[in-house]
Design a protein around this motif. Sequence first.
Motif, mmCIF file in Angstrom:
data_model
loop_
_atom_site.group_PDB
_atom_site.id
_atom_site.type_symbol
_atom_site.label_atom_id
_atom_site.label_comp_id
_atom_site.label_asym_id
_atom_site.label_seq_id
_atom_site.Cartn_x
_atom_site.Cartn_y
_atom_site.Cartn_z
ATOM 1 N N TRP A 25 47.741 36.736 39.077
ATOM 2 C CA TRP A 25 48.436 37.644 39.995
ATOM 3 C C TRP A 25 47.685 38.975 40.069
ATOM 4 N N GLY A 26 47.803 39.656 41.170
ATOM 5 C CA GLY A 26 47.163 40.963 41.327
ATOM 6 C C GLY A 26 45.671 40.899 41.523
ATOM 7 N N THR A 27 45.098 39.720 41.771
ATOM 8 C CA THR A 27 43.657 39.604 41.986
ATOM 9 C C THR A 27 43.346 39.658 43.479
ATOM 10 N N VAL A 28 42.129 40.032 43.783
ATOM 11 C CA VAL A 28 41.702 40.118 45.179
ATOM 12 C C VAL A 28 41.790 38.758 45.855
ATOM 13 N N ARG A 29 41.362 37.701 45.161
ATOM 14 C CA ARG A 29 41.297 36.407 45.831
ATOM 15 C C ARG A 29 42.669 35.834 46.154
ATOM 16 N N GLU A 30 43.731 36.329 45.525
ATOM 17 C CA GLU A 30 45.077 35.891 45.887
ATOM 18 C C GLU A 30 45.742 36.853 46.866
ATOM 19 N N TYR A 32 46.370 38.409 50.414
ATOM 20 C CA TYR A 32 46.243 38.153 51.851
ATOM 21 C C TYR A 32 46.905 39.266 52.671
ATOM 22 N N SER A 33 46.991 40.445 52.090
ATOM 23 C CA SER A 33 47.621 41.576 52.775
ATOM 24 C C SER A 33 46.688 42.175 53.812
ATOM 25 N N ALA A 34 47.250 42.975 54.698
ATOM 26 C CA ALA A 34 46.457 43.645 55.735
ATOM 27 C C ALA A 34 45.700 44.836 55.175
ATOM 28 N N ASN A 35 46.252 45.457 54.133
ATOM 29 C CA ASN A 35 45.666 46.705 53.631
ATOM 30 C C ASN A 35 44.913 46.541 52.318
ATOM 31 N N GLY A 36 44.749 45.313 51.843
ATOM 32 C CA GLY A 36 44.006 45.103 50.604
ATOM 33 C C GLY A 36 44.728 45.562 49.358
ATOM 34 N N ASP A 37 46.063 45.581 49.388
ATOM 35 C CA ASP A 37 46.846 46.013 48.231
ATOM 36 C C ASP A 37 47.109 44.814 47.330
ATOM 37 N N ALA A 38 46.079 44.425 46.584
ATOM 38 C CA ALA A 38 46.163 43.209 45.780
ATOM 39 C C ALA A 38 47.246 43.301 44.710
ATOM 40 N N TRP A 39 47.439 44.486 44.139
ATOM 41 C CA TRP A 39 48.386 44.610 43.040
ATOM 42 C C TRP A 39 49.815 44.346 43.489
ATOM 43 N N TRP A 408 42.360 38.983 31.309
ATOM 44 C CA TRP A 408 43.561 39.614 31.860
ATOM 45 C C TRP A 408 43.180 40.819 32.723
ATOM 46 N N GLU A 409 42.480 41.780 32.144
ATOM 47 C CA GLU A 409 42.227 43.015 32.894
ATOM 48 C C GLU A 409 41.151 42.835 33.972
ATOM 49 N N TYR A 410 40.155 42.021 33.699
ATOM 50 C CA TYR A 410 39.085 41.792 34.671
ATOM 51 C C TYR A 410 38.844 40.287 34.804
ATOM 52 N N PRO A 411 39.798 39.545 35.423
ATOM 53 C CA PRO A 411 39.665 38.083 35.492
ATOM 54 C C PRO A 411 38.785 37.639 36.653
ATOM 55 N N TRP A 412 37.622 38.248 36.747
ATOM 56 C CA TRP A 412 36.620 37.923 37.760
ATOM 57 C C TRP A 412 35.260 38.317 37.198
ATOM 58 N N PRO A 448 22.213 37.019 51.515
ATOM 59 C CA PRO A 448 20.943 36.730 52.200
ATOM 60 C C PRO A 448 19.970 37.901 52.216
ATOM 61 N N ASN A 449 20.497 39.132 52.107
ATOM 62 C CA ASN A 449 19.592 40.295 52.088
ATOM 63 C C ASN A 449 19.024 40.580 50.700
ATOM 64 N N GLY A 450 19.429 39.787 49.691
ATOM 65 C CA GLY A 450 18.886 39.953 48.346
ATOM 66 C C GLY A 450 19.788 40.658 47.362
ATOM 67 N N GLN A 451 20.933 41.192 47.818
ATOM 68 C CA GLN A 451 21.830 41.894 46.896
ATOM 69 C C GLN A 451 22.588 40.903 46.025
ATOM 70 N N LEU A 452 22.766 41.263 44.757
ATOM 71 C CA LEU A 452 23.613 40.479 43.869
ATOM 72 C C LEU A 452 25.059 40.946 44.024
ATOM 73 N N PRO A 453 26.018 40.021 43.997
ATOM 74 C CA PRO A 453 27.427 40.424 44.125
ATOM 75 C C PRO A 453 27.869 41.212 42.900
ATOM 76 N N ALA A 454 28.587 42.316 43.131
ATOM 77 C CA ALA A 454 28.991 43.174 42.016
ATOM 78 C C ALA A 454 30.218 42.608 41.305
ATOM 79 N N TYR A 455 31.347 42.534 41.997
ATOM 80 C CA TYR A 455 32.612 42.034 41.446
ATOM 81 C C TYR A 455 33.547 41.912 42.626
ATOM 82 N N GLU A 456 34.666 41.170 42.465
ATOM 83 C CA GLU A 456 35.430 40.797 43.648
ATOM 84 C C GLU A 456 36.149 41.954 44.328
ATOM 85 N N TRP A 457 36.390 43.058 43.646
ATOM 86 C CA TRP A 457 37.003 44.195 44.336
ATOM 87 C C TRP A 457 36.082 44.746 45.415
#
Length: 867
Positions: A25-30, A32-39, A408-412, A448-457
Amino acid sequence: MSVEKDRLKDPAWKKWGPYVSDRQWGTVREDYSANGDAWNFITHDMARSKAYRWGEEGIAGISDIEQKLCFAIALWNKKDPIIKERYFGLSNPEGNHGEDVKELYYYLDNTPTHSYQKMLYKYPQNEYPYSWLLDENKRRGRNDPEFELIDTGTFDQDAYFDVFVEYAKNTPEDILVKITIHNRGGLAAALNVLPTIWYRNTWAWGYDNYVPELLADSHGVIEVYHKDLGQFWLNGEGSPDLLFCDNDSNTKRLYNYDDGRQYYKDGINDHIVHGADTINPKKTGTKACVNYDITVPAKQNVTLRLRLSKDATNGFTDFDQIFDARQAEAGQFYDDIQNGITDADRRMVQRQAFAGMLWSKQFYYYDVRHWINGDPAEPKPPAERLDHRNSKWMHLNTRDIMSMPDKWEYPWFASWDLAFHCLPLATVDMAFAKNQLTQLVRDWYMHPNGQLPAYEWDFGDANPPVHALITWRIYQKDKAANEGKGDTYFLERIFHKLMLNFTWWVNRKDELGNNIFEGGFLGLDNIGVFDRNSHLPPGQTLEQADGTSWMAMYSLNLLRIAAELAVTNPAYRDIASKFFEHFIYIAGAISNLGDDKQGLWDETDGFFYDQIRLPDDSTRKMRIRSLVGLIPLFAAEVLDDEDITRNPIFSNRMNWFAENRPDLASLVSRWAETKSPGKHLISLLRGYRMKSLLKYMLDENEFLSDYGIRSVSKYHLNNPYHVNLDGVEFSIKYTPAESDSGLFGGNSNWRGPIWMPMNFLLIASLHKFHQYYGDDYKIECPTGSGNFMNLQQVAEELYRRVSNLFLRDKDGKRAVFGNHPKMQTDPDFKDYILFHEYFDGDTGRGVGASHQTGWTGLIANCLDQYP
C-alpha cells in the motif's frame, strides 16, 4: 565446499524465497490517482480490503519467483480492531519525519538459496496503539524525535509475544514452516495464529480470466492448484480449522459499490474479529488460512508446524530432522565465510546483516505502459497521468526478483542503493550480485537515451553513477575467488551499457559544456542549502562539486575496466584513452574554471564547494563543509606499469598531455612517477589538496565522529551557513539525527548523520591512496591529536568506528539502540540488530528506515576488514 554453496549451482533452489513485500500500500505502482498522491490512494486502513495490481505484502512472507502463490503469517491477540496481517506504519504526511514503520521485527538468518530462513516479530498482547502512534506523531514537529512503538510502553511489562518464523526446504518445492510463539509475560495469553496462503490476483484486470483455486480436502489439508505451478498441499499439524475467502477487493467497504461478490480479501479478518459471515462455507477460494486458536502459558512457548509440498503424503515424521539439517548447513555456510572472524559479537552482527540482505529480496513487478494507460477491466485512469510521474519511462517493464533498500519504507529498487547492495551480496551469492547489476542495464530498465532508472517515485531523477565502480569491485572479487580468471563476459556486457549511460551524463548534466556537472540532489537529498533539484532563476546554473567529482570517478572507473578488457581485446585500448581524456578535462574544470582559476576549489578554505554561476559568468560559492566537498577523494585509481605499457594508445595519450597540456597534467597526480613499486596514481587530488581534505575529514570537531564520517561538518552547529538568493533566505546547520527540513519528504537527512555507503567509499579511497603512497606517508588522525597514521591505518580506524555502531561497547551497549534501556539490556532485545538507514552523527543512534539492511548491509564487509 559446503552443502549450501553447492546448492547455489541449481537455480531451482531459488524458486521459492522471501519475495513478498513488507508493504504494497502507498506505493507508486498501486497509485492510479490523478494527482500522484500514492500515500492516500491506498492507505493502511484500505489495504486489508484492496486486491493489489502489482504485488503482495505480508509478515514473514514467501512466494514463488513470479509471486503467483504467497504464504505469510497473521495474528490476532483478541483485542486489536483488526488482525495483524501486515506491518503498521505511518505514511509520509502522517509522520513528523515522513513515513515510518511502527513495529519491531528482525531478520535473523537466511541462506542464499533460502533453504533456511528465520525472522522474529514482536506482537503486543494488549491492544495495539494504532491511534496513539498516529496522533502523537502528528502532534510532534520536525525538531522532535519520532514516537515509536517501544515509546508507548507496550513492552515494558513484557506483555508481548515473540513470534519466530522459520522456513526449511527439504527439496526446492517442499517447504517446512515452524512458528514458535513465546509468551514473555507473566500471565497466560491467548491469540489466533493464522498462517495464510493466497494467490496474487492476476484475474481481475482483463488479461487472463483464469482463477486458480484453494480448497479443503477430506483430511483437513489445503489443496493448492495453479496451472503454472502445479499441485501443492498445505498441511497444518493438529487438524486446525481452515478458513477461506477470495483475494478480491471489497468494493462495498472501499467504494460503497456492491459487485455481487460475498467473500472478499478481508473476509478472514471480519470473521475472526467480528464473527461475520464472510468466509466461504464451501471451504474454497483464492485466499485461505489455517486457524490456530491457542493460549500460551506465562513464560512458555508453543510451536506450530506446517508443510507446503507437492507430495500429499509428506507429513511431520521427518520434520525436525530436516530442520536440524538445514540449520546445521546454514551454520557451516557462514562458518566458511566468517573463518577470519573470531569475536562472537562480530560474527553475530555480520550474520544478521547478511540475513537482512537476503530477506530483502522482493518480486518487483511494474509495467509502466500498462500502469499509465490502465487495464481493460478497470476504469480508465485520469488523463493527467499521461503527463505525470514516470510517463517518460513507458519502456520500463519489470518482473524480477530485486534487492530492496527496505521492504517496508522503500519497497522498490533504487539504482544506486542496489549497486551498494551487491557488495555484501557478492560475499554470499556472487551470481545474484552479478544478476542485479546486469538487470539495471537491460533494455527494459535503462532508458533508450542511456539513463538508468532512479526509483519509482521518479525514475528520471539522477542518482550518483556508482555502477562502474561496483561492477569493477565485484569483478575483482570474483576473479580472486577463481584463481585469477575474471568473468570478462559479465564485465564487458555491463561496460557497453555504462558507456551509453556516461554519454547521457555528458549530454544532459553538463549544461554549459564546460565539464562541470550538475545533477540535482544526486541521492544526497537535503545536503544543499536549497533543493538542488529546483530550477534557479534564468541565467543561473548550479555547478556541483559532487556531480563533477562523481563524473571524474566514473571516468576513472570506466578507464580501469577498459584497461582490463584491453588485455584480451586491443579494441578497448582506444576506449581507455578516451576515458582518461574525459578525466583530464574534468580535472581541469573542477580546478581551474572561472576568472579566479580556482574552479570549485577554494584556496583559502582548502575545500571544494558547490557554486552558482551567474549570468555575468561570475560565481558564488556555497561555503558549506559537507560530503559534497569530500567526494573528490573518490576520483582516484591506481594502475600498474603493465596497464600502461601494454596499451601504447593509452600511454601515448598520457604522454601527449604531459608534453602539450602541462597545465592540465599538473592538476592531477603525477602518473609518470611511481611511489610504491610499479604503481601509478591518477587522482583529482595532488598531495596538498588531499591532505587539506583529510585534515577536515579527520577532525572530530568537523567530520569525524566516534562512529564514522558525518555528512555535514559539526562546525556548522554553531556556524550555520546563510545565503540570500533573489530575496529568499536559505540556511543550513549541522543536524546530527532526524531532519528539521521537509525537503524530499523529510524522512532522510544528509545534514549531519553518518551514512554507511559514503563511509565505505571514503575508506575505499584511502586504500587506493595507500596502495600508491605506501606506509611512509602519514597524516594526523584524529586531527590535532599528535597521533600519526599511514592511510591504511586511517582506513582501519574508520572501519573500527563504523563497526562501533553495532558492536557492544565496554559497557555492553550498542550505539545503534540509543538510550532505550530495554533494547540495551533486555536479553530478548539486546542481540537483535536493526540496520538503520543512517545514524546520529554524535551518538550513533539508528535513524530513518529501520530495516535498510540494503546499503547499511555494507557493515558486513566492514566487519571483515579491521584487525
